[in-house]
Design a protein around this motif. Sequence first.
Motif, PDB file in Angstrom:
ATOM      1  N   MET A 196       0.897  -1.048   0.058  1.00 37.79           N
ATOM      2  CA  MET A 196       0.103  -0.140   0.007  1.00 37.79           C
ATOM      3  C   MET A 196       0.812   1.237   0.059  1.00 37.79           C
ATOM      4  SD  MET A 196      -2.678   1.029   2.889  1.00 37.79           S
ATOM      5  CE  MET A 196      -1.454   1.227   4.413  1.00 37.79           C
ATOM      6  N   THR A 197       0.619   2.185  -0.709  1.00 37.15           N
ATOM      7  CA  THR A 197       1.434   3.309  -0.642  1.00 37.15           C
ATOM      8  C   THR A 197       1.119   4.436   0.318  1.00 37.15           C
ATOM      9  OG1 THR A 197      -0.084   4.666  -2.371  1.00 37.15           O
ATOM     10  CG2 THR A 197       1.457   3.326  -3.487  1.00 37.15           C
ATOM     11  N   PRO A 198       1.799   5.192   0.715  1.00 39.55           N
ATOM     12  CA  PRO A 198       1.619   6.138   1.959  1.00 39.55           C
ATOM     13  C   PRO A 198       0.408   6.958   1.509  1.00 39.55           C
ATOM     14  CG  PRO A 198       3.902   6.113   1.409  1.00 39.55           C
ATOM     15  CD  PRO A 198       3.275   5.250   0.393  1.00 39.55           C
ATOM     16  N   LEU A 199       0.099   7.340   0.245  1.00 36.79           N
ATOM     17  CA  LEU A 199      -0.820   8.184  -0.376  1.00 36.79           C
ATOM     18  C   LEU A 199      -2.238   7.326  -0.154  1.00 36.79           C
ATOM     19  CD1 LEU A 199      -1.141  10.950  -1.260  1.00 36.79           C
ATOM     20  CD2 LEU A 199      -1.157  10.011  -3.825  1.00 36.79           C
ATOM     21  N   ASP A 200      -2.171   6.111  -0.584  1.00 32.83           N
ATOM     22  CA  ASP A 200      -3.493   5.263  -0.541  1.00 32.83           C
ATOM     23  C   ASP A 200      -3.764   5.075   0.982  1.00 32.83           C
ATOM     24  OD1 ASP A 200      -3.363   4.898  -3.242  1.00 32.83           O
ATOM     25  OD2 ASP A 200      -2.612   3.246  -3.258  1.00 32.83           O
ATOM     26  N   PHE A 201      -2.811   5.126   1.752  1.00 31.68           N
ATOM     27  CA  PHE A 201      -2.961   4.843   3.445  1.00 31.68           C
ATOM     28  C   PHE A 201      -3.853   6.242   3.751  1.00 31.68           C
ATOM     29  CE2 PHE A 201      -0.978   4.932   7.554  1.00 31.68           C
ATOM     30  CZ  PHE A 201      -1.997   4.156   8.455  1.00 31.68           C
ATOM     31  N   LEU A 202      -3.355   7.510   3.196  1.00 33.48           N
ATOM     32  CA  LEU A 202      -4.049   8.541   3.496  1.00 33.48           C
ATOM     33  C   LEU A 202      -5.880   8.531   3.043  1.00 33.48           C
ATOM     34  CD1 LEU A 202      -1.565  11.314   2.954  1.00 33.48           C
ATOM     35  CD2 LEU A 202      -2.381  10.505   5.084  1.00 33.48           C
ATOM     36  N   ASP A 203      -6.030   7.730   2.100  1.00 30.17           N
ATOM     37  CA  ASP A 203      -7.387   7.719   1.999  1.00 30.17           C
ATOM     38  C   ASP A 203      -8.173   7.216   3.185  1.00 30.17           C
ATOM     39  OD1 ASP A 203      -7.105   8.349  -0.669  1.00 30.17           O
ATOM     40  OD2 ASP A 203      -6.938   6.593  -1.514  1.00 30.17           O
ATOM     41  N   PHE A 204      -7.768   6.297   3.850  1.00 34.70           N
ATOM     42  CA  PHE A 204      -8.726   5.983   5.243  1.00 34.70           C
ATOM     43  C   PHE A 204      -8.065   6.075   6.408  1.00 34.70           C
ATOM     44  CE2 PHE A 204      -6.631   2.010   6.112  1.00 34.70           C
ATOM     45  CZ  PHE A 204      -5.879   1.942   5.131  1.00 34.70           C
ATOM     46  N   ARG A 205      -6.815   6.629   6.731  1.00 34.84           N
ATOM     47  CA  ARG A 205      -6.128   6.825   7.833  1.00 34.84           C
ATOM     48  C   ARG A 205      -7.050   7.354   8.872  1.00 34.84           C
ATOM     49  NH1 ARG A 205      -1.431   9.960  10.318  1.00 34.84           N
ATOM     50  NH2 ARG A 205      -0.908   8.701  12.257  1.00 34.84           N
ATOM     51  N   HIS A 206      -7.743   8.619   8.368  1.00 33.94           N
ATOM     52  CA  HIS A 206      -8.768   9.422   9.551  1.00 33.94           C
ATOM     53  C   HIS A 206      -9.674   8.357   9.963  1.00 33.94           C
ATOM     54  CE1 HIS A 206     -10.603   9.066   5.517  1.00 33.94           C
ATOM     55  NE2 HIS A 206     -11.645   9.177   6.071  1.00 33.94           N
ATOM     56  N   VAL A 207     -10.088   7.204   9.480  1.00 36.27           N
ATOM     57  CA  VAL A 207     -11.357   6.329   9.998  1.00 36.27           C
ATOM     58  C   VAL A 207     -11.033   6.044  11.506  1.00 36.27           C
ATOM     59  CG1 VAL A 207     -12.481   5.998   7.597  1.00 36.27           C
ATOM     60  CG2 VAL A 207     -10.935   4.318   8.955  1.00 36.27           C
ATOM     61  N   PHE A 208      -9.745   5.630  11.642  1.00 34.92           N
ATOM     62  CA  PHE A 208      -9.610   4.998  12.969  1.00 34.92           C
ATOM     63  C   PHE A 208      -9.103   5.966  14.039  1.00 34.92           C
ATOM     64  CE2 PHE A 208      -5.273   4.601  11.816  1.00 34.92           C
ATOM     65  CZ  PHE A 208      -5.235   3.986  10.307  1.00 34.92           C
ATOM     66  N   ARG A 209      -9.067   7.317  13.708  1.00 32.51           N
ATOM     67  CA  ARG A 209      -8.860   8.421  14.714  1.00 32.51           C
ATOM     68  C   ARG A 209      -7.811   8.106  15.712  1.00 32.51           C
ATOM     69  NH1 ARG A 209     -14.686   8.271  15.444  1.00 32.51           N
ATOM     70  NH2 ARG A 209     -15.747   9.408  13.683  1.00 32.51           N
ATOM     71  N   SER A 210      -8.122   7.776  16.847  1.00 34.45           N
ATOM     72  CA  SER A 210      -7.056   7.480  17.822  1.00 34.45           C
ATOM     73  C   SER A 210      -6.844   6.043  18.077  1.00 34.45           C
ATOM     74  CB  SER A 210      -7.163   8.304  19.259  1.00 34.45           C
ATOM     75  OG  SER A 210      -8.349   7.853  19.701  1.00 34.45           O
ATOM     76  N   ALA A 211      -7.460   5.111  17.517  1.00 33.42           N
ATOM     77  CA  ALA A 211      -7.263   3.998  17.484  1.00 33.42           C
ATOM     78  C   ALA A 211      -5.814   3.369  16.958  1.00 33.42           C
ATOM     79  CB  ALA A 211      -8.434   2.789  16.947  1.00 33.42           C
ATOM     80  N   SER A 212      -5.159   2.497  17.791  1.00 37.46           N
ATOM     81  CA  SER A 212      -3.821   2.320  17.263  1.00 37.46           C
ATOM     82  C   SER A 212      -3.503   0.816  17.624  1.00 37.46           C
ATOM     83  CB  SER A 212      -2.795   3.190  17.735  1.00 37.46           C
ATOM     84  OG  SER A 212      -1.637   2.825  17.888  1.00 37.46           O
ATOM     85  N   GLY A 213      -2.412   0.277  17.002  1.00 38.83           N
ATOM     86  CA  GLY A 213      -2.061  -1.136  17.572  1.00 38.83           C
ATOM     87  C   GLY A 213      -1.257  -0.929  18.863  1.00 38.83           C
ATOM     88  N   PHE A 214      -1.118   0.377  19.375  1.00 37.18           N
ATOM     89  CA  PHE A 214      -0.780   0.509  20.756  1.00 37.18           C
ATOM     90  C   PHE A 214      -1.784  -0.139  21.687  1.00 37.18           C
ATOM     91  CE2 PHE A 214       0.113   3.231  24.309  1.00 37.18           C
ATOM     92  CZ  PHE A 214       1.574   3.208  24.440  1.00 37.18           C
ATOM     93  N   GLN A 215      -2.915  -0.120  21.347  1.00 35.26           N
ATOM     94  CA  GLN A 215      -4.116  -0.902  22.281  1.00 35.26           C
ATOM     95  C   GLN A 215      -4.219  -2.261  22.171  1.00 35.26           C
ATOM     96  OE1 GLN A 215      -6.800   1.613  20.571  1.00 35.26           O
ATOM     97  NE2 GLN A 215      -6.866   3.229  22.111  1.00 35.26           N
ATOM     98  N   SER A 216      -3.467  -2.932  21.451  1.00 32.50           N
ATOM     99  CA  SER A 216      -3.502  -4.373  21.171  1.00 32.50           C
ATOM    100  C   SER A 216      -3.444  -4.932  22.580  1.00 32.50           C
ATOM    101  CB  SER A 216      -2.652  -5.042  20.300  1.00 32.50           C
ATOM    102  OG  SER A 216      -2.581  -6.262  20.247  1.00 32.50           O
ATOM    103  N   LEU A 217      -4.348  -5.539  23.115  1.00 34.24           N
ATOM    104  CA  LEU A 217      -4.253  -6.127  24.611  1.00 34.24           C
ATOM    105  C   LEU A 217      -3.547  -7.340  24.458  1.00 34.24           C
ATOM    106  CD1 LEU A 217      -5.208  -6.072  27.586  1.00 34.24           C
ATOM    107  CD2 LEU A 217      -7.111  -7.686  26.942  1.00 34.24           C
ATOM    108  N   GLN A 218      -3.564  -8.123  23.512  1.00 28.79           N
ATOM    109  CA  GLN A 218      -2.708  -9.393  23.222  1.00 28.79           C
ATOM    110  C   GLN A 218      -1.448  -9.161  23.005  1.00 28.79           C
ATOM    111  OE1 GLN A 218      -4.941 -12.955  21.732  1.00 28.79           O
ATOM    112  NE2 GLN A 218      -4.996 -11.622  20.027  1.00 28.79           N
ATOM    113  N   PHE A 219      -0.891  -8.146  22.241  1.00 30.33           N
ATOM    114  CA  PHE A 219       0.517  -7.641  22.184  1.00 30.33           C
ATOM    115  C   PHE A 219       1.015  -7.329  23.657  1.00 30.33           C
ATOM    116  CE2 PHE A 219       4.146  -4.882  21.094  1.00 30.33           C
ATOM    117  CZ  PHE A 219       4.745  -5.676  20.649  1.00 30.33           C
ATOM    118  N   ARG A 220       0.298  -6.507  24.424  1.00 36.16           N
ATOM    119  CA  ARG A 220       0.821  -6.031  25.719  1.00 36.16           C
ATOM    120  C   ARG A 220       0.805  -7.306  26.588  1.00 36.16           C
ATOM    121  NH1 ARG A 220       3.045  -2.042  24.060  1.00 36.16           N
ATOM    122  NH2 ARG A 220       1.706  -0.435  23.281  1.00 36.16           N
ATOM    123  N   GLU A 221      -0.169  -8.391  26.426  1.00 34.56           N
ATOM    124  CA  GLU A 221       0.078  -9.435  27.330  1.00 34.56           C
ATOM    125  C   GLU A 221       1.232 -10.292  27.133  1.00 34.56           C
ATOM    126  OE1 GLU A 221      -3.625 -11.850  27.676  1.00 34.56           O
ATOM    127  OE2 GLU A 221      -2.471 -13.444  28.451  1.00 34.56           O
TER     128      GLU A 221
END
Length: 381
Positions: free
Chosen positions: A106-131
């Motif tokens: 995926m190109t960075p420009l194509d990413f910008l087409d939908f990046r706004h939809v997840f607002r502040s959601a991030s892999g940072f919140q992956s509970l399983q990764f934290r566990e």
Amino acid sequence: MPAKSNRSAEPTKSDELTYKSYLDLDTLLRAQKPVSAAHDEMMFVILHQTYELWFKLMLFELDRIQGVLSARTVADADLRLLSAGLSRSVNIMELLIRQLAIMETMTPLDFLDFRHVFRSASGFQSLQFRELEVRLGLRPEERVGYDGKSFENFLPDEDRAALHRVMKQPALIDQVGAWLARTPFVEMGGFSFWKSYRKAVVEMIGHDRAAILRNRHMTAAAREMELGKLHNMQAQFDLLFGEGEEELPWRFPKKALQAALFINLYRDQPALQVPFRVLSSLMDLDETMALWRYRHALMAQRMLGTKMGSGGSTGHEYLAATASKHRIFRDLFALSTFLIPRSKLPKLPAQVADRMAFKYWDEKTAKRSISSRTGSGKLAG
Ligand code: HEM
């Protein structure tokens, strides 16, 4: 794939297990719900979901690994389970590293087409990764700072509570430390590995110093440099041999560190081969996780440049820092500092080597024996 349920001798039509029902594909394949019309969002969703599935399997493997290590003594057969679970987890991590290349189709420009939809959601919140991080042994104080707050603040309440429960359980690194500290052979009969190893190190350093001073082909500057290196090495060994555990820079207790060194130095002994494989796999896991972190950091940089992450971190800078700081089994890597050449290694007393050998003869009938690979076996009868 089983074609039929074996729950009853004569399955009814509704009992019949199919590929679809066994895998619950209706649920699985209905779970991809991109919110924008951007073509690449489907790939983005599926990729994250597959990561979560693999994290789930790694946690499942960890259940068994930690279960085995929670026993008061770990049987040889269980040790193999440990090694198998770790090896599977390492293979999963290798796959997870490769999967990031799919994201980069995926190109960075194509990413910008939908990046706004997840607002502040991030892999940072992956509970399983934290566990996973917590269960392996990453401690809160070792984490890279994130917006001046604890990473937990970014989790929903119920996930934070779940993670707190996990934090109260013993971490893998501490279980491994306790298991290592119980290693037999390190002190056996009159044999003390630590004493004989220390003597060998003192002799080795003395020998090396004498060789440097004797070498008449060296310039004064080269000699000074070599003596400086030796001095540094001596300082590291002094720390290793120092008394008291408080000032040690290692996470493993001293006894565990000594045993890990013993296993590394005498890994050719049959009884130490599986423990050695376990230690190697722990390093592989640590290494592949660090590689994943750095690879993910590079991908984030390619997608975002120096923009902040959706979770609010500095993005690439934060992620790259975690790759070098969020290491768990550092002690095992540090042990290489203290390896000495086989030629300088103290020979194990016969009775210790004998206990570590595999024997294939029956003591009662004692017709013949087959020596183990160490050559310590004897012909009996
Ligand atoms: C376009 C793709 C991606 C970008 C640009 C990206 C970017 C980021 C950024 C900037 C962070 C730091 C936290 C924040 O500020 O949001 C982060 C964290 C994280 N991301 Fe990604 N990510 C991507 C894909 C993925 C994928 C496929 C996974 C797989 C599960 C993933 C898992 C994680 C995890 C576990 C963290 C937390 C890392 C930590 O705190 O150590 N990310 N990501």
